[in-house]
Design an enzyme around this catalytic site. Structure first.
Site, short mmCIF file in Angstrom:
data_model
loop_
_atom_site.label_atom_id
_atom_site.label_comp_id
_atom_site.label_asym_id
_atom_site.label_seq_id
_atom_site.Cartn_x
_atom_site.Cartn_y
_atom_site.Cartn_z
N LYS A 244 0.82 -1.22 0.00
CA LYS A 244 0.00 0.00 0.00
C LYS A 244 0.85 1.26 0.00
CE LYS A 244 -4.42 -1.82 1.07
NZ LYS A 244 -5.48 -2.11 2.02
N ARG A 279 -4.13 -10.08 4.27
CA ARG A 279 -4.44 -10.06 2.83
C ARG A 279 -3.22 -9.53 2.09
NH1 ARG A 279 -6.17 -6.52 -1.01
NH2 ARG A 279 -7.84 -7.21 -2.41
N1 HH2 Z 1 -7.51 -3.55 0.35
C1 HH2 Z 1 -7.75 -3.52 -0.97
C2 HH2 Z 1 -8.85 -4.18 -1.50
N2 HH2 Z 1 -9.69 -4.87 -0.73
N3 HH2 Z 1 -10.33 -5.63 1.42
C3 HH2 Z 1 -10.13 -5.66 2.74
N4 HH2 Z 1 -10.97 -6.34 3.55
N5 HH2 Z 1 -9.07 -5.01 3.34
C4 HH2 Z 1 -8.18 -4.29 2.60
O1 HH2 Z 1 -7.24 -3.71 3.19
C5 HH2 Z 1 -8.36 -4.24 1.18
C6 HH2 Z 1 -9.47 -4.93 0.61
C7 HH2 Z 1 -6.82 -2.75 -1.88
O2 HH2 Z 1 -5.77 -3.56 -2.38
P1 HH2 Z 1 -5.69 -4.21 -3.89
O3 HH2 Z 1 -6.63 -5.33 -4.02
O4 HH2 Z 1 -4.31 -4.58 -4.16
O5 HH2 Z 1 -6.04 -3.06 -4.86
P2 HH2 Z 1 -7.36 -2.77 -5.67
O6 HH2 Z 1 -8.42 -2.41 -4.71
O7 HH2 Z 1 -6.95 -1.62 -6.55
O8 HH2 Z 1 -7.76 -3.98 -6.42
#
Ligand code: HH2
Length: 299
Positions: A244, A279
């Site tokens: 992040k 995650r």
């Molecule tokens: N972070 C992201 C997406 N979903 N869900 C939960 N429960 N907690 C988190 O911290 C979280 C989440 C963001 O990360 P990423 O999937 O890499 O990015 P994107 O949302 O752009 O797909």
């Protein structure tokens, strides 16, 4: 079907779970033991995710990546088709379903671990559950779609309730809190109560501070430092720090794929704080981090 390699986990010494922590999560794929922290591998079926956009849009590639993550130690996988990165715009329902379902079917056929679906739409959650998803991961904590809690309750699937200030389009503009830890704790308490009022079982609720969702670097660090205050709410805590941007800011502007050591440090401290689900994108490395962290904590 790929299952996690049990031999990679050394026996931990006796360790009492932090006060209030539950040690299992009841999913349709069976009980997910949370006496040890579980690595949740990220499979994003999105063209624009900030760190792995486009990589898993193709179902057979996504299935291969999912199988590899399970072989590396992932105990659960999180599949999403709508990016929630800062500034991202919402994805229409039919587009989200069109991206998600082929990937979900291929991943479901390839691995036996519980699958969560990262969505804020009840209709996407229902379709995903019908295709074998076991958990709903709702970054809006049921606020985006009033039908979300009832859908999860009817299907008997657990839900991850995540804190976010604002929406992905606006959340990083000017995040502001009096006391970030108590405000996030109050929010999660209120959302958990609303979920239970809609029929979701207490033991089917996971809470998440929402690292990076409407938070400054200081807010994120404070929440990780005081994770015990969220663990004390009595629900398993999921933490998503992987790659992040607060890590990039702390590390002189490093790009997403250069944040593994930063991710590892934050994961080790989250495990020490009582997080039960981590995650992450880089499963093999973070699995090692979790194993060593827990061995030290259990000594
Ligand atoms: N972070 C992201 C997406 N979903 N869900 C939960 N429960 N907690 C988190 O911290 C979280 C989440 C963001 O990360 P990423 O999937 O890499 O990015 P994107 O949302 O752009 O797909």
């Amino acid at each position: 079907m790929v299952s996690p390699p049990p031999q990679r986990r050394p026996e931990a010494g006796p360790r009492l779970p932090p006060a209030g922590a539950r040690s299992t999560l009841r999913t349709r794929a069976g009980l997910l033991a949370l006496d040890r922290a579980v690595v949740v591998g990220v499979v994003n079926a999105t063209p624009d995710s900030f760190s792995d956009g486009g990589r898993h849009l193709d179902p057979s590639r996504a299935a291969a990546a999912a199988a590899a993550m399970v072989a590396e130690g992932a105990g659960m996988l999180d599949l999403g088709a709508e990016s929630t990165r800062p500034g991202a715009s919402p994805v229409p329902l039919d587009e989200e379903l069109r991206r998600l379902l082929p990937v979900l079917r291929a991943v479901r056929a390839a691995v036996a671990v519980p699958l969560s679906v990262d969505t804020t739409k009840a209709e996407v959650a229902r379709a995903a559950i019908a295709e074998g998803a076991d958990v709903v991961n709702d970054v809006s904590a049921g606020r985006h779609d009033p039908a979300m809690f009832a859908s999860c309750a009817a299907a008997g699937v657990p839900i991850v309730l995540m804190h976010m200030q604002g929406t992905p389009a606006t959340m990083q503009a000017a995040p502001r809190y009096g006391d970030v830890v108590s405000e996030v704790a109050s929010f999660l308490t209120e959302r958990a109560r609303a979920a239970m009022a809609a029929g979701i079982a207490r033991e089917a609720i996971v809470v998440d501070p929402g690292i990076g969702f409407g938070k400054t670097v200081t807010h994120n660090c404070r929440l990780l430092r005081r994770l015990d205050a969220l663990v004390a709410l009595g629900y398993p805590v999921l933490v998503g720090v992987s790659r992040k941007s607060f890590l990039g800011r702390l590390l002189g502007g490093r790009e997403a794929e250069e944040r593994l050591f930063g991710t590892a440090a934050a994961v080790a401290l989250a495990v020490a704080g009582g997080a039960k689900l981590l995650r992450v994108h880089e499963v093999a490395a973070i699995h090692d981090v979790v194993v060593v962290s827990e061995a030290v904590l259990g000594a």
